[in-house]
Scaffold this motif. Structure first.
Motif, PDB file in Angstrom:
ATOM      1  N   ARG A 226      -2.960   9.511   6.881  1.00  0.00           N
ATOM      2  CA  ARG A 226      -3.764   8.286   6.912  1.00  0.00           C
ATOM      3  C   ARG A 226      -4.264   7.998   8.318  1.00  0.00           C
ATOM      4  O   ARG A 226      -5.241   7.260   8.488  1.00  0.00           O
ATOM      5  CB  ARG A 226      -2.944   7.095   6.411  1.00  0.00           C
ATOM      6  CG  ARG A 226      -2.453   7.193   4.982  1.00  0.00           C
ATOM      7  CD  ARG A 226      -3.585   7.308   3.987  1.00  0.00           C
ATOM      8  NE  ARG A 226      -3.892   8.698   3.652  1.00  0.00           N
ATOM      9  CZ  ARG A 226      -4.896   9.079   2.883  1.00  0.00           C
ATOM     10  NH1 ARG A 226      -5.729   8.181   2.382  1.00  0.00           N
ATOM     11  NH2 ARG A 226      -5.101  10.360   2.632  1.00  0.00           N
TER      12      ARG A 226
ATOM     13  N   LEU B 132       0.850  -1.188   0.000  1.00  0.00           N
ATOM     14  CA  LEU B 132       0.000   0.000   0.000  1.00  0.00           C
ATOM     15  C   LEU B 132       0.883   1.234   0.000  1.00  0.00           C
ATOM     16  O   LEU B 132       1.811   1.342   0.805  1.00  0.00           O
ATOM     17  CB  LEU B 132      -0.896   0.036   1.250  1.00  0.00           C
ATOM     18  CG  LEU B 132      -2.069  -0.933   1.342  1.00  0.00           C
ATOM     19  CD1 LEU B 132      -2.784  -0.739   2.675  1.00  0.00           C
ATOM     20  CD2 LEU B 132      -3.044  -0.710   0.197  1.00  0.00           C
TER      21      LEU B 132
ATOM     22  N   ALA C 241      -3.516   3.938   0.647  1.00  0.00           N
ATOM     23  CA  ALA C 241      -3.915   3.382   1.946  1.00  0.00           C
ATOM     24  C   ALA C 241      -5.168   4.075   2.467  1.00  0.00           C
ATOM     25  O   ALA C 241      -5.322   5.292   2.318  1.00  0.00           O
ATOM     26  CB  ALA C 241      -2.781   3.547   2.946  1.00  0.00           C
TER      27      ALA C 241
ATOM     28  N   HIS D  70       8.051   3.712   6.432  1.00  0.00           N
ATOM     29  CA  HIS D  70       6.730   3.559   5.815  1.00  0.00           C
ATOM     30  C   HIS D  70       5.647   4.089   6.747  1.00  0.00           C
ATOM     31  O   HIS D  70       4.705   4.754   6.302  1.00  0.00           O
ATOM     32  CB  HIS D  70       6.479   2.092   5.482  1.00  0.00           C
ATOM     33  CG  HIS D  70       5.295   1.865   4.598  1.00  0.00           C
ATOM     34  ND1 HIS D  70       5.023   2.630   3.482  1.00  0.00           N
ATOM     35  CD2 HIS D  70       4.287   0.945   4.671  1.00  0.00           C
ATOM     36  CE1 HIS D  70       3.913   2.198   2.895  1.00  0.00           C
ATOM     37  NE2 HIS D  70       3.446   1.184   3.609  1.00  0.00           N
TER      38      HIS D  70
ATOM     39  N   ALA E 120      -0.187  -3.122   5.855  1.00  0.00           N
ATOM     40  CA  ALA E 120       0.585  -2.161   5.067  1.00  0.00           C
ATOM     41  C   ALA E 120       2.042  -2.618   5.055  1.00  0.00           C
ATOM     42  O   ALA E 120       2.895  -2.051   5.735  1.00  0.00           O
ATOM     43  CB  ALA E 120       0.456  -0.757   5.657  1.00  0.00           C
TER      44      ALA E 120
ATOM     45  N   VAL F 182       1.963  -2.019  10.115  1.00  0.00           N
ATOM     46  CA  VAL F 182       3.187  -1.941   9.319  1.00  0.00           C
ATOM     47  C   VAL F 182       4.267  -2.865   9.878  1.00  0.00           C
ATOM     48  O   VAL F 182       4.635  -2.783  11.051  1.00  0.00           O
ATOM     49  CB  VAL F 182       3.729  -0.494   9.289  1.00  0.00           C
ATOM     50  CG1 VAL F 182       4.993  -0.421   8.431  1.00  0.00           C
ATOM     51  CG2 VAL F 182       2.677   0.472   8.761  1.00  0.00           C
TER      52      VAL F 182
ATOM     53  N   LEU G  26      -3.754   0.724  10.588  1.00  0.00           N
ATOM     54  CA  LEU G  26      -2.864   0.283   9.522  1.00  0.00           C
ATOM     55  C   LEU G  26      -1.685  -0.405  10.214  1.00  0.00           C
ATOM     56  O   LEU G  26      -1.043   0.187  11.085  1.00  0.00           O
ATOM     57  CB  LEU G  26      -2.369   1.478   8.703  1.00  0.00           C
ATOM     58  CG  LEU G  26      -3.426   2.239   7.902  1.00  0.00           C
ATOM     59  CD1 LEU G  26      -2.824   3.514   7.306  1.00  0.00           C
ATOM     60  CD2 LEU G  26      -3.986   1.360   6.798  1.00  0.00           C
TER      61      LEU G  26
ATOM     62  N   LEU H 185       3.045   7.148   5.883  1.00  0.00           N
ATOM     63  CA  LEU H 185       1.589   7.036   6.038  1.00  0.00           C
ATOM     64  C   LEU H 185       1.056   8.147   6.942  1.00  0.00           C
ATOM     65  O   LEU H 185       0.007   8.731   6.684  1.00  0.00           O
ATOM     66  CB  LEU H 185       1.218   5.666   6.609  1.00  0.00           C
ATOM     67  CG  LEU H 185       1.452   4.458   5.686  1.00  0.00           C
ATOM     68  CD1 LEU H 185       1.339   3.157   6.467  1.00  0.00           C
ATOM     69  CD2 LEU H 185       0.447   4.470   4.531  1.00  0.00           C
TER      70      LEU H 185
END
Length: 259
Positions: free
Chosen positions: A120, A72, A77, A111, A214, A190, A188, A115
């Motif tokens: 997000r 994503l 996302a 990451h 993600a 990660v 999300l 995000l």
């Protein structure tokens, strides 16, 4: 005890550990007068290293794990209440090191921060405790991750720490409590792509909210074939070991009832 045994046994199930055990067995067999079987053990150890250091073998094993969840981007996302980032990416600033050291899995934090900057979610949950006898420090990894995130401009009031977990299962347990306490319903998640299958399974066992994978730190990528890929490669050996560790971890977690 499980964590101690896991850290103790892990090196022995990796390709070099298996090869070493076979070579030691070969020495013992020759010593007790069984040279023929000893030679077979010696050759098996050599074959283990040769196969494990082949990039085609490494890509096949690691790719099967990484394919479970698609990548994503910050733009694609969905929005969530929080972004949960798992540790396993840094080492403490032990002498003569002056600062926190990061490895390949630092992609996880990068990451997560991407995000966050893409709005997000409004909070970044950093998950990672410490095993002092293994790390050589009592500093939880979540604190190291937090310091790095603030260096990259993430506001302190957006960072939430989970600094008690020592493995993936505990990360899911303690993060689930934190998410429940704050009333968050969607996150999300990660971590490295190869680690995502085990991580998602653990979090789903502990939390009934919506979890969106993600993945990052993707190792198996499209690249043209070249005859050099048939030659032994140290990076391929590491990748094979990484994949084996995950497959064994999935089996061990299933047996423990954690996934």
């Amino acid at each position: 005890m499980f964590i101690f045994l896991g850290k103790l046994i892990t090196p022995l199930i990796l390709p070099l550990g298996v090869a070493l055990c076979l070579w030691l067995a070969a020495l013992v067999l020759v010593w007790v007068g069984r040279p023929r079987i000893g030679r077979h053990a010696l050759y098996a150890g050599i074959a283990t290293v040769v196969l494990a250091s082949n990039s085609l073998v490494a890509d096949a094993l690691l790719g099967a794990l990484e394919d479970d969840y698609g990548a994503l981007t910050p733009e694609t996302a969905p929005k969530a209440d929080a972004i949960v980032v798992l540790g396993g990416m840094s080492a403490p600033p032990l002498p003569p090191r002056e600062t926190v050291d990061v490895g390949d899995a630092f992609d996880r934090l990068l990451h997560g921060m991407h995000l966050f900057r893409a709005e997000r979610a409004s909070h970044l949950v950093l998950s990672g405790g410490v095993i002092p006898w293994l790390a050589g420090s009592s500093q939880p990894e979540a604190l190291r991750m937090s310091a790095l995130a603030r260096d990259y401009g993430i506001p302190e009031n957006a960072i939430v720490l989970e600094d008690s977990s020592r493995n993936t299962h505990e990360s899911a347990v303690y993060c689930a409590r934190l998410l429940h306490e704050r009333g968050w319903r969607k996150v999300l998640l990660v971590t490295s792509a190869s680690h995502m299958p085990r991580t998602m399974a653990c979090f789903r066992m502990q939390w009934n909210g919506e979890i969106v994978a993600a993945p990052t730190d993707i190792q198996v990528v499209e690249r043209p074939y070249h005859v050099a890929r048939l030659l032994p490669d140290a990076q391929a050996l590491l990748a094979t070991g990484r994949a084996i560790k995950e497959y064994v971890g999935l089996a061990a977690y299933w047996l423990r009832g954690w996934i």
